[in-house]
Design a protein around this motif. Structure first.
Motif, PDB file in Angstrom:
ATOM      1  N   VAL A  44     -10.818  33.417 -18.534  1.00 19.09           N
ATOM      2  CA  VAL A  44     -10.173  32.174 -18.109  1.00 19.09           C
ATOM      3  C   VAL A  44     -10.386  31.040 -19.118  1.00 19.09           C
ATOM      4  CG1 VAL A  44      -9.928  30.493 -16.253  1.00 19.09           C
ATOM      5  CG2 VAL A  44     -10.533  32.851 -15.701  1.00 19.09           C
ATOM      6  N   CYS A  45     -11.637  30.711 -19.411  1.00 18.01           N
ATOM      7  CA  CYS A  45     -11.916  29.527 -20.236  1.00 18.01           C
ATOM      8  C   CYS A  45     -11.402  29.680 -21.664  1.00 18.01           C
ATOM      9  CB  CYS A  45     -13.419  29.237 -20.243  1.00 18.01           C
ATOM     10  SG  CYS A  45     -14.070  28.769 -18.629  1.00 18.01           S
ATOM     11  N   LEU A  46     -11.638  30.833 -22.288  1.00 19.41           N
ATOM     12  CA  LEU A  46     -11.158  31.035 -23.655  1.00 19.41           C
ATOM     13  C   LEU A  46      -9.629  31.054 -23.729  1.00 19.41           C
ATOM     14  CD1 LEU A  46     -11.788  31.517 -26.612  1.00 19.41           C
ATOM     15  CD2 LEU A  46     -11.988  33.970 -26.117  1.00 19.41           C
TER      16      LEU A  46
ATOM     17  N   GLU B 266      -3.845  26.407 -23.478  1.00 20.41           N
ATOM     18  CA  GLU B 266      -3.757  25.181 -22.686  1.00 20.41           C
ATOM     19  C   GLU B 266      -3.124  25.431 -21.318  1.00 20.41           C
ATOM     20  OE1 GLU B 266      -1.879  22.237 -25.130  1.00 20.41           O
ATOM     21  OE2 GLU B 266      -3.545  22.195 -26.560  1.00 20.41           O
ATOM     22  N   ARG B 267      -3.306  26.643 -20.779  1.00 21.98           N
ATOM     23  CA  ARG B 267      -2.777  26.975 -19.451  1.00 21.98           C
ATOM     24  C   ARG B 267      -3.913  27.426 -18.534  1.00 21.98           C
ATOM     25  NH1 ARG B 267       1.183  29.325 -22.747  1.00 21.98           N
ATOM     26  NH2 ARG B 267       0.343  31.422 -22.445  1.00 21.98           N
ATOM     27  N   MET B 268      -3.935  26.859 -17.324  1.00 21.53           N
ATOM     28  CA  MET B 268      -4.948  27.192 -16.330  1.00 21.53           C
ATOM     29  C   MET B 268      -4.621  28.469 -15.570  1.00 21.53           C
ATOM     30  SD  MET B 268      -5.623  23.481 -14.560  1.00 21.53           S
ATOM     31  CE  MET B 268      -6.702  24.179 -13.313  1.00 21.53           C
TER      32      MET B 268
ATOM     33  N   GLU C  84     -12.189  22.421 -13.905  1.00 18.39           N
ATOM     34  CA  GLU C  84     -11.612  22.950 -12.671  1.00 18.39           C
ATOM     35  C   GLU C  84     -11.634  24.472 -12.636  1.00 18.39           C
ATOM     36  OE1 GLU C  84      -8.127  21.382 -10.986  1.00 18.39           O
ATOM     37  OE2 GLU C  84      -8.698  19.285 -11.297  1.00 18.39           O
ATOM     38  N   VAL C  85     -11.390  25.123 -13.763  1.00 16.53           N
ATOM     39  CA  VAL C  85     -11.452  26.588 -13.737  1.00 16.53           C
ATOM     40  C   VAL C  85     -12.905  27.056 -13.672  1.00 16.53           C
ATOM     41  CG1 VAL C  85      -9.256  26.848 -14.945  1.00 16.53           C
ATOM     42  CG2 VAL C  85     -11.381  26.858 -16.268  1.00 16.53           C
ATOM     43  N   ILE C  86     -13.811  26.303 -14.281  1.00 14.05           N
ATOM     44  CA  ILE C  86     -15.232  26.636 -14.142  1.00 14.05           C
ATOM     45  C   ILE C  86     -15.662  26.500 -12.686  1.00 14.05           C
ATOM     46  CG2 ILE C  86     -17.572  25.852 -14.731  1.00 14.05           C
ATOM     47  CD1 ILE C  86     -16.472  25.163 -17.525  1.00 14.05           C
ATOM     48  N   ALA C  87     -15.101  25.509 -11.998  1.00 14.96           N
ATOM     49  CA  ALA C  87     -15.409  25.349 -10.569  1.00 14.96           C
ATOM     50  C   ALA C  87     -14.972  26.573  -9.771  1.00 14.96           C
ATOM     51  CB  ALA C  87     -14.733  24.087 -10.026  1.00 14.96           C
TER      52      ALA C  87
END
Length: 327
Positions: free
Chosen positions: A65-67, A73-75, A160-163
């Motif tokens: 997800v994060c990388l 630049e897309r969640m 937000e994705v880390i959350a």
């Protein structure tokens, strides 16, 4: 969306006295999940599995997800990472927890099934190219960031994705780990009720999804792709699949009650209360996610724009709970 550069997109230097407040605006979303994970790590019965799960979730979200978010630049990649994280919870539960064997395998299998089902659909969407553009529910987040004054969109997206990963590492693991800690050799009636609710809720969700897919196929054949699905369960709720998913988690929470009560003899009072509160928060967070964060609200924002009849559908059909609407 602009990436974080040398200045991190900050409106003032790092040594500014306002820098801490600026960070808190972005990082505060993580605080509840850190507290939830802390409770798990303080538990004598659950700490080992919670630590392994948190480590696995961190690696998974960093790579899946994060990388990709940093590069594209897309969640939307969180739609892959989150369900695969549920699979990880199931695997960790089976591998680490030492409660009653059949119970451990049962709750592990349920998590594996939930995650694999959603993960397979997400991977299929990725393979077919649907993630080459941001999904609407994540594009909608930029409206929220602008309203909240979050100018650094990359930092907002990453937190937000880390959350989402922290949710898997904390609250979403509570039901599985608590149930799997129960050494009782027999299943209680409350466990049977909870698992039955989960099964019925899954059937409800699956029926709703099948009705929607069938409706879309028919409308495409007749050249009416912008029609509103209001058949079957969709005549009673605008999001019956979300309702079924939420009720499934509630069923697992009910199934966890006997195991949670049994932990009273082994945990400190503060940790025991924290485990109960953390498990209960699963229902709150899933409802908030499915209705407000990435579910009904962002979906309907775009549906009203794309489908002229959707506003009327909103007026005559409840948003979440599948009940006849008062006229």
């Amino acid at each position: 969306m602009r990436r974080i550069g040398a200045s991190d997109g900050l409106p003032f230097p790092r040594d500014s006295p306002d820098f801490g407040d600026y960070e808190l605006k972005y990082l505060s979303i993580l605080i509840p999940f850190v507290l939830g994970l802390t409770v798990l790590l303080l538990s004598e019965a659950l700490a080992a599995a919670a630590f392994v799960n948190a480590l696995c979730q961190g690696v998974l979200f960093a790579l899946v997800v994060c990388l990709p978010l940093y590069r594209t630049e897309r969640m939307s990649y969180v739609d892959i990472g989150w369900p695969l994280g549920i699979v990880l919870i199931g695997l960790v539960t089976v591998a680490v927890m030492d409660g009653h064997g059949p119970r451990v395998w049962l709750i592990g299998a349920i998590y594996l099934f939930i995650g694999a089902r959603m993960g397979f659909m997400a991977l299929r969407h990725w393979w077919s190219g649907h993630l080459t553009v941001e999904l609407p529910r994540y594009a909608y987040q930029r409206r929220r960031w602008k309203k909240a004054g979050k100018a650094n969109t990359m930092l907002a997206a990453q937190t937000e994705v880390i959350a989402q990963g922290a949710f898997n590492a904390s609250f979403l693991a509570f039901p599985a780990l608590i149930i799997a800690a129960n050494p009782a050799p027999t299943f209680s009636m409350l466990e049977g009720v909870g698992i039955s609710i989960w099964l019925l809720s899954f059937a409800f969700e699956e029926i709703a999804d099948r009705q929607k897919r069938r409706f879309i196929r028919v409308q495409r054949r007749v050249g009416s792709a912008d029609s509103v699905c209001d058949i079957g369960l969709w005549a009673y709720s605008r999001h019956p699949n979300y309702f079924g998913q939420w009720m499934g988690w509630n069923g697992l929470l009910i199934a966890a009650i006997p195991a949670w009560l049994s932990l009273y003899r082994h945990e400190s009072l503060l940790v025991w209360v924290g485990l109960g509160a953390g498990a209960a928060l699963v229902s709150y967070y899933m409802y908030n996610t499915l209705v407000y964060y990435s579910g009904a609200v962002p979906s309907e924002y775009y549906s009203v724009q794309k489908r002229p009849a959707y506003a009327d559908y909103q007026q005559r059909t409840r948003r979440f709970f599948p009940l006849p609407k008062d006229r």
